[in-house]
Design a protein around this motif. Structure first.
Motif, short mmCIF file in Angstrom:
data_model
loop_
_atom_site.label_atom_id
_atom_site.label_comp_id
_atom_site.label_asym_id
_atom_site.label_seq_id
_atom_site.Cartn_x
_atom_site.Cartn_y
_atom_site.Cartn_z
N SER A 112 40.05 11.66 35.14
CA SER A 112 40.96 12.69 34.64
C SER A 112 42.36 12.50 35.25
O SER A 112 42.51 12.33 36.45
CB SER A 112 40.44 14.08 35.00
OG SER A 112 41.33 15.08 34.56
N GLY A 113 43.36 12.50 34.37
CA GLY A 113 44.73 12.34 34.82
C GLY A 113 45.16 10.89 35.01
O GLY A 113 46.32 10.62 35.37
N LEU A 114 44.26 9.95 34.76
CA LEU A 114 44.58 8.54 34.93
C LEU A 114 44.77 7.86 33.58
O LEU A 114 44.12 8.20 32.59
CB LEU A 114 43.45 7.82 35.69
CG LEU A 114 43.18 8.30 37.12
CD1 LEU A 114 41.99 7.54 37.70
CD2 LEU A 114 44.42 8.09 38.00
N ASP A 148 32.18 -1.49 20.36
CA ASP A 148 33.48 -0.86 20.15
C ASP A 148 34.14 -0.72 21.52
O ASP A 148 33.65 0.03 22.38
CB ASP A 148 33.31 0.52 19.51
CG ASP A 148 34.62 1.27 19.46
OD1 ASP A 148 35.64 0.68 19.04
OD2 ASP A 148 34.64 2.45 19.86
N PRO A 149 35.25 -1.44 21.78
CA PRO A 149 35.88 -1.42 23.11
C PRO A 149 36.18 -0.03 23.63
O PRO A 149 35.94 0.28 24.80
CB PRO A 149 37.16 -2.24 22.89
CG PRO A 149 36.83 -3.17 21.78
CD PRO A 149 35.93 -2.38 20.87
N GLU A 150 36.71 0.85 22.77
CA GLU A 150 37.08 2.18 23.24
C GLU A 150 35.85 3.00 23.66
O GLU A 150 35.92 3.77 24.62
CB GLU A 150 37.89 2.93 22.18
CG GLU A 150 39.30 2.39 22.00
CD GLU A 150 40.27 3.42 21.45
OE1 GLU A 150 39.82 4.54 21.12
OE2 GLU A 150 41.47 3.10 21.36
N SER A 151 34.74 2.83 22.96
CA SER A 151 33.52 3.55 23.34
C SER A 151 33.02 3.07 24.70
O SER A 151 32.55 3.87 25.52
CB SER A 151 32.43 3.33 22.29
OG SER A 151 32.81 3.90 21.05
N ILE A 152 33.13 1.77 24.94
CA ILE A 152 32.72 1.21 26.22
C ILE A 152 33.58 1.76 27.35
O ILE A 152 33.09 2.17 28.40
CB ILE A 152 32.81 -0.33 26.17
CG1 ILE A 152 31.77 -0.89 25.20
CG2 ILE A 152 32.61 -0.93 27.56
CD1 ILE A 152 31.98 -2.34 24.84
N PRO A 158 35.14 8.52 31.29
CA PRO A 158 35.17 9.47 30.17
C PRO A 158 36.39 10.38 30.11
O PRO A 158 36.75 10.85 29.02
CB PRO A 158 33.88 10.28 30.37
CG PRO A 158 33.46 10.03 31.76
CD PRO A 158 33.95 8.68 32.12
N GLU A 159 37.04 10.65 31.23
CA GLU A 159 38.17 11.58 31.22
C GLU A 159 39.52 10.88 31.28
O GLU A 159 40.57 11.54 31.27
CB GLU A 159 38.05 12.57 32.40
CG GLU A 159 36.79 13.43 32.37
CD GLU A 159 36.70 14.26 31.10
OE1 GLU A 159 37.76 14.74 30.63
OE2 GLU A 159 35.58 14.44 30.58
#
Length: 288
Positions: A112-114, A148-152, A158-159
Motif C-alpha cells: 500500500s502506497g508503493l 497475465d503479468p498484472e494478475s501475477i 495486492p495493494e
C-alpha cells in the motif's frame, strides 16, 4: 543467442522434454530435430548456440546419475566461501544479489502506497515479467501463454499501484539477462558498484530459506534436506519445499538448483522443463 530468445527457448524446450523422457535411449540427432521440425544441421547449430554444447553432451546433464553426482559433490552450504574476484561464467549470483525483507508493517500493508513498476522482457528461458519498487527487484516471474503479468504482480503485491514502465525497469533487466543489440546473451548479473537488491514479502522462515538458496553456486545442486540443515532446522525439509515453491524472484534466487535427495529433479514453480533447461544450461556453461 538469436534475436528471439523466447521462440528459441520454446523450440529447445520441446527437445529437452523429449531428451528427458528418453535419455536412456540416447535419442539421435535426427530424432530430436524431427521433434522440433528442423533439419539436423539447423537444430544442431541452434541448440549448440543456446546451450554451448551439442545436444548429445547436453543430454548427459539431464540423466539421473549425473544429477546424483552433482548432488554428492555439493559442499555443506554453511561452509561455502565465495571469492569476490570471480568473473565470467564462473561468477556466483550471491555476490550480486542481496535479499531485503519488508518490515512486518509493510508486509501487512501488502505494498500500500508503493509504486510497482514493471515490464515484460526476453530471456534464454522465455519471457518473464519483472517488477521493481524503488529500484529494487520485487518480482521475477517467467510467463506461459496463459499468464497475465498484472494478475501475477497484483497477487504478489495486492495493494501496490501498478505502472507498466519497461523503459525504467530495463536497467534491472539488463543486469539479469544482458542484451547486445537486442540479443539476449548471458544470464549472469553484470558486475556493478553494488549488488542487485531484491525486495520480498515473506515470513522470517521464508527469508532464511531464500537466503540459503543464494549460497548454491552455479553448476551445483542442493537437496531440500541440505537447505533445512543450512538454516538450522534439519527436520523442516517439507516446510523448506513449500518456501522454495513460493519464491517470488525466479532465477536470481536460484530455487531451480534444489532437487530431491534421490537425484530426481522434482517440481518447479515455472515448469519442470524450464528447470531442466536451466540446470543443463548452467552445467554446460560451467563445464565448457
Amino acid at each position: 543467442m538469436t534475436t528471439n530468445s523466447t521462440h528459441t527457448y520454446q523450440q529447445i524446450a520441446r527437445a529437452i522434454e523429449h531428451l528427458t523422457a528418453h535419455f536412456r535411449e540416447q535419442p539421435s540427432l535426427s530424432e530430436l530435430a524431427e521433434k522440433v521440425n528442423m533439419s539436423e544441421f539447423h537444430f544442431q547449430r541452434l541448440f549448440t548456440e543456446w546451450a554451448g554444447v551439442s545436444p548429445k553432451k547436453f543430454s548427459q546433464y539431464l540423466t539421473l546419475e549425473h544429477a546424483k553426482t552433482r548432488l554428492r559433490k555439493g559442499d555443506p552450504l554453511a561452509d561455502v566461501a565465495y571469492d569476490s574476484g570471480l568473473s565470467g561464467t564462473g561468477r556466483l549470483h550471491d555476490l550480486f544479489v542481496t535479499i531485503e525483507g519488508v518490515t512486518p508493517g509493510q508486509f501487512k500493508q501488502a505494498g500500500s502506497g508503493l509504486d510497482l513498476l514493471y515490464g515484460v522482457f526476453d530471456s534464454p528461458f522465455g519471457e518473464y515479467v519483472l517488477g521493481a519498487i524503488n529500484g529494487k527487484i520485487a518480482l521475477l516471474h517467467f510467463l506461459n501463454d496463459e499468464n497475465d503479468p498484472e494478475s501475477i504482480l497484483a497477487s504478489a503485491w495486492p495493494e501496490a499501484s501498478l505502472h507498466h514502465d519497461p523503459t525504467v525497469v530495463q536497467f534491472l533487466a539488463d543486469q539479469i539477462f544482458p542484451t547486445t543489440d537486442g540479443m539476449t546473451t548471458e544470464a549472469i548479473p553484470q558486475k556493478s558498484d553494488k549488488p542487485l537488491s531484491v525486495l520480498v514479502r515473506g515470513s522470517a522462515f521464508q527469508l532464511k530459506v531464500w537466503e540459503a538458496l543464494l549460497k548454491i553456486p552455479e553448476g551445483k545442486l542442493a537437496s531440500y534436506d541440505q537447505i533445512a540443515e543450512a538454516i538450522g532446522q534439519p527436520t523442516a525439509s517439507r516446510a523448506v519445499g513449500t518456501a522454495i515453491g513460493s519464491n517470488p524472484v525466479g532465477y536470481l534466487i536460484p530455487c531451480h538448483r534444489v532437487i530431491k535427495k534421490t537425484g530426481l529433479f522434482g517440481g518447479y514453480r515455472w515448469g519442470t522443463k524450464r528447470k531442466q533447461a536451466m540446470l543443463g544450461w548452467e552445467a554446460a556453461r560451467l563445464d565448457s
